[in-house]
Write a protein that holds these residues in place. Structure first.
Motif, mmCIF file in Angstrom:
data_model
loop_
_atom_site.group_PDB
_atom_site.id
_atom_site.type_symbol
_atom_site.label_atom_id
_atom_site.label_comp_id
_atom_site.label_asym_id
_atom_site.label_seq_id
_atom_site.Cartn_x
_atom_site.Cartn_y
_atom_site.Cartn_z
ATOM 1 N N LYS A 266 0.858 -1.182 0.000
ATOM 2 C CA LYS A 266 0.000 0.000 0.000
ATOM 3 C C LYS A 266 0.895 1.234 0.000
ATOM 4 O O LYS A 266 1.958 1.247 0.616
ATOM 5 N N VAL A 267 0.423 2.276 -0.692
ATOM 6 C CA VAL A 267 1.152 3.542 -0.732
ATOM 7 C C VAL A 267 0.255 4.613 -0.129
ATOM 8 O O VAL A 267 -0.890 4.778 -0.542
ATOM 9 N N GLU A 268 0.764 5.299 0.880
ATOM 10 C CA GLU A 268 0.050 6.414 1.491
ATOM 11 C C GLU A 268 0.870 7.675 1.257
ATOM 12 O O GLU A 268 2.059 7.709 1.556
ATOM 13 N N THR A 269 0.211 8.692 0.717
ATOM 14 C CA THR A 269 0.910 9.923 0.356
ATOM 15 C C THR A 269 0.232 11.115 1.003
ATOM 16 O O THR A 269 -0.988 11.200 1.034
ATOM 17 N N LYS A 270 1.047 12.025 1.533
ATOM 18 C CA LYS A 270 0.509 13.299 2.006
ATOM 19 C C LYS A 270 1.429 14.425 1.554
ATOM 20 O O LYS A 270 2.604 14.203 1.256
ATOM 21 N N THR A 271 0.860 15.613 1.501
ATOM 22 C CA THR A 271 1.594 16.798 1.048
ATOM 23 C C THR A 271 1.534 17.858 2.126
ATOM 24 O O THR A 271 0.472 18.127 2.687
ATOM 25 N N LYS A 272 2.699 18.441 2.429
ATOM 26 C CA LYS A 272 2.794 19.551 3.379
ATOM 27 C C LYS A 272 3.358 20.756 2.637
ATOM 28 O O LYS A 272 4.041 20.607 1.625
ATOM 29 N N THR A 273 3.071 21.936 3.163
ATOM 30 C CA THR A 273 3.635 23.157 2.586
ATOM 31 C C THR A 273 4.261 24.003 3.686
ATOM 32 O O THR A 273 3.927 23.850 4.860
ATOM 33 N N TYR A 274 5.169 24.863 3.287
ATOM 34 C CA TYR A 274 5.704 25.893 4.186
ATOM 35 C C TYR A 274 5.566 27.237 3.478
ATOM 36 O O TYR A 274 5.668 27.316 2.256
ATOM 37 N N SER A 275 5.274 28.271 4.245
ATOM 38 C CA SER A 275 4.969 29.583 3.671
ATOM 39 C C SER A 275 6.230 30.394 3.418
ATOM 40 O O SER A 275 7.151 30.414 4.244
ATOM 41 N N ILE A 276 6.239 31.059 2.275
ATOM 42 C CA ILE A 276 7.314 32.006 1.954
ATOM 43 C C ILE A 276 6.669 33.300 1.467
ATOM 44 O O ILE A 276 5.523 33.308 1.028
ATOM 45 N N SER A 277 7.430 34.389 1.568
ATOM 46 C CA SER A 277 6.950 35.693 1.105
ATOM 47 C C SER A 277 8.042 36.373 0.305
ATOM 48 O O SER A 277 9.232 36.160 0.546
ATOM 49 N N GLY A 278 7.631 37.207 -0.625
ATOM 50 C CA GLY A 278 8.577 37.978 -1.427
ATOM 51 C C GLY A 278 7.893 38.564 -2.634
ATOM 52 O O GLY A 278 6.915 38.010 -3.137
ATOM 53 N N LYS A 279 8.414 39.693 -3.089
ATOM 54 C CA LYS A 279 7.845 40.377 -4.257
ATOM 55 C C LYS A 279 8.668 40.167 -5.514
ATOM 56 O O LYS A 279 8.273 40.590 -6.594
ATOM 57 N N THR A 280 9.840 39.526 -5.374
ATOM 58 C CA THR A 280 10.695 39.239 -6.533
ATOM 59 C C THR A 280 11.099 37.768 -6.478
ATOM 60 O O THR A 280 11.004 37.107 -5.436
ATOM 61 N N GLY A 281 11.587 37.282 -7.618
ATOM 62 C CA GLY A 281 12.081 35.911 -7.656
ATOM 63 C C GLY A 281 13.229 35.704 -6.680
ATOM 64 O O GLY A 281 13.298 34.682 -5.994
ATOM 65 N N LEU B 143 4.342 1.840 2.065
ATOM 66 C CA LEU B 143 5.198 2.967 1.704
ATOM 67 C C LEU B 143 4.471 4.241 2.102
ATOM 68 O O LEU B 143 3.406 4.546 1.573
ATOM 69 N N ASN B 144 5.006 4.952 3.069
ATOM 70 C CA ASN B 144 4.460 6.242 3.506
ATOM 71 C C ASN B 144 5.321 7.343 2.908
ATOM 72 O O ASN B 144 6.513 7.432 3.222
ATOM 73 N N MET B 145 4.728 8.179 2.064
ATOM 74 C CA MET B 145 5.482 9.268 1.425
ATOM 75 C C MET B 145 4.913 10.618 1.836
ATOM 76 O O MET B 145 3.690 10.788 1.909
ATOM 77 N N THR B 146 5.816 11.550 2.100
ATOM 78 C CA THR B 146 5.417 12.920 2.407
ATOM 79 C C THR B 146 6.190 13.866 1.504
ATOM 80 O O THR B 146 7.423 13.862 1.494
ATOM 81 N N TYR B 147 5.449 14.656 0.734
ATOM 82 C CA TYR B 147 6.039 15.707 -0.098
ATOM 83 C C TYR B 147 5.913 17.028 0.651
ATOM 84 O O TYR B 147 4.855 17.328 1.206
ATOM 85 N N THR B 148 6.969 17.830 0.639
ATOM 86 C CA THR B 148 6.943 19.166 1.240
ATOM 87 C C THR B 148 7.301 20.188 0.164
ATOM 88 O O THR B 148 8.336 20.061 -0.497
ATOM 89 N N TYR B 149 6.417 21.189 0.010
ATOM 90 C CA TYR B 149 6.589 22.199 -1.039
ATOM 91 C C TYR B 149 6.458 23.608 -0.460
ATOM 92 O O TYR B 149 5.752 23.813 0.522
ATOM 93 N N PRO B 150 7.083 24.588 -1.120
ATOM 94 C CA PRO B 150 6.881 25.993 -0.733
ATOM 95 C C PRO B 150 5.540 26.509 -1.236
ATOM 96 O O PRO B 150 5.026 26.039 -2.255
ATOM 97 N N LYS B 151 4.999 27.484 -0.509
ATOM 98 C CA LYS B 151 3.743 28.119 -0.912
ATOM 99 C C LYS B 151 3.860 29.616 -0.665
ATOM 100 O O LYS B 151 4.209 30.043 0.440
#
Length: 197
Positions: free
Chosen positions: A25-40, A90-98
């Protein structure tokens, strides 16, 4: 980059004779962390400060972490042991910026392209992890030992096979990151597209 922990859970007991089965079995979750900025550049700097830790001093833009566990069922007969069933988890966690603030339409367009590339990169790590599980399942088919009434030898053999598969795929994960993160590689192009003004 991924982080892996391997745990083996034992399901003891005698089961009816049947071909070895696998039910991962595959279990997937997604987390995010906050970022701020007005330019790349500001967004990249925020990811450098707030991204998920990779080691003690570095941070990643995004991350794929996973843990692997197995539950085995054994068949014993006349002092021999056979692996009858291997259930993997298989427990998978993806972490992405937001992005937490409003940005210009141009920066939003560049961010969308950047984020799509980052997501593709992390999902490749996840796909390798799932391939690892399928390969491990196949390696366990037909596993048995004579003179093993308590299934200790068969368990040790299963752990060796799983560990060998894990090492092979961990090496693939590392190679993939080296190619993606090298100078002029995909990740550098993604960052370059984000910071371009």
């Amino acid at each position: 980059m991924n982080k892996v922990a391997l745990a083996v859970a034992l399901g003891a007991g005698v089961v009816l004779a049947a071909p070895a089965q696998a039910d991962t079995k595959v279990e997937t979750k997604t987390k995010t962390y906050s970022i701020s900025g007005k330019t790349g550049e500001a967004l990249v700097a925020a990811m450098d400060r707030k991204g998920p830790r990779q080691g003690f001093t570095t941070r990643a833009i995004a991350q794929t972490k996973y843990t692997v566990g197995w539950k085995f069922e054994w068949e014993t007969r006349n002092g021999s042991c056979r692996l009858a069933k291997a259930d993997g988890l298989l427990n998978m966690t993806y972490t992405y910026p937001k992005i937490a603030n409003d940005v210009s339409p141009d920066l939003q367009r560049r961010w969308s392209k950047f984020f799509s590339g980052v997501k593709t990169h992390e999902e490749h790590h996840g796909a390798l992890a799932q391939q690892m599980m399928r390969t491990a399942e196949k390696s366990l088919i037909g596993l048995s030992s004579r003179d093993d009434p308590k299934c200790k030898k068969t368990l040790a053999a299963a752990q060796r096979k799983i560990s060998a598969v894990y090492a092979k795929y961990e090496a693939q994960q590392v190679r993939f990151d080296k190619v993606e993160h090298r100078e002029g590689g995909n990740v550098h192009h993604l960052i370059g597209g984000l910071v371009r003004d």
